[in-house]
Scaffold this motif. Sequence first.
Motif, short mmCIF file in Angstrom:
data_model
loop_
_atom_site.label_atom_id
_atom_site.label_comp_id
_atom_site.label_asym_id
_atom_site.label_seq_id
_atom_site.Cartn_x
_atom_site.Cartn_y
_atom_site.Cartn_z
N ILE A 248 22.32 10.42 7.44
CA ILE A 248 22.84 9.38 6.55
C ILE A 248 23.65 10.01 5.42
CG2 ILE A 248 22.15 7.63 4.86
CD1 ILE A 248 19.79 6.99 6.78
N ILE A 249 23.11 11.07 4.82
CA ILE A 249 23.79 11.73 3.70
C ILE A 249 25.12 12.34 4.17
CG2 ILE A 249 23.66 13.68 2.10
CD1 ILE A 249 20.65 13.09 1.86
N GLY B 210 31.24 11.82 4.49
CA GLY B 210 32.47 11.61 5.24
C GLY B 210 32.64 12.56 6.41
N LEU B 211 31.66 13.37 6.68
CA LEU B 211 31.75 14.27 7.82
C LEU B 211 31.30 13.53 9.08
CD1 LEU B 211 30.20 17.50 6.31
CD2 LEU B 211 32.60 17.06 6.76
N ASP B 212 32.08 13.69 10.14
CA ASP B 212 31.73 13.04 11.41
C ASP B 212 31.25 14.14 12.37
OD1 ASP B 212 31.36 11.32 13.49
OD2 ASP B 212 33.50 11.30 14.07
#
Length: 100
Positions: free
Chosen positions: A86-87, A92-94
Amino acid sequence: MVKNSPVKNIKTGAIVLLSSLVLFPVNLLASEEKTQPLSFIANTEGLSGFMLWYATLYNTNKLYCALVTIIILPVIGLILAKIADIIIGKIGLDLRSRSH
């Protein structure tokens, strides 16, 4: 880079086997005859709630304590992994799609 040859692996295995055959009887002969088994007891002073229950379980029945630990650790790991997911998603990292 040179890979390990089968001859070297056999030599290493023979060395390990011979050294264990030599050292194992030495350790048996070096031990004392009358030894008391070690007893590890958790200090429950000042504990409450889950920690008191877990320490008491450890003191009374080590098998059940081990089984509870085997259940608790993966559950905690899963919870921490979900929180980290979640964090990382909020940052914004996928991490779901990787291209090599």
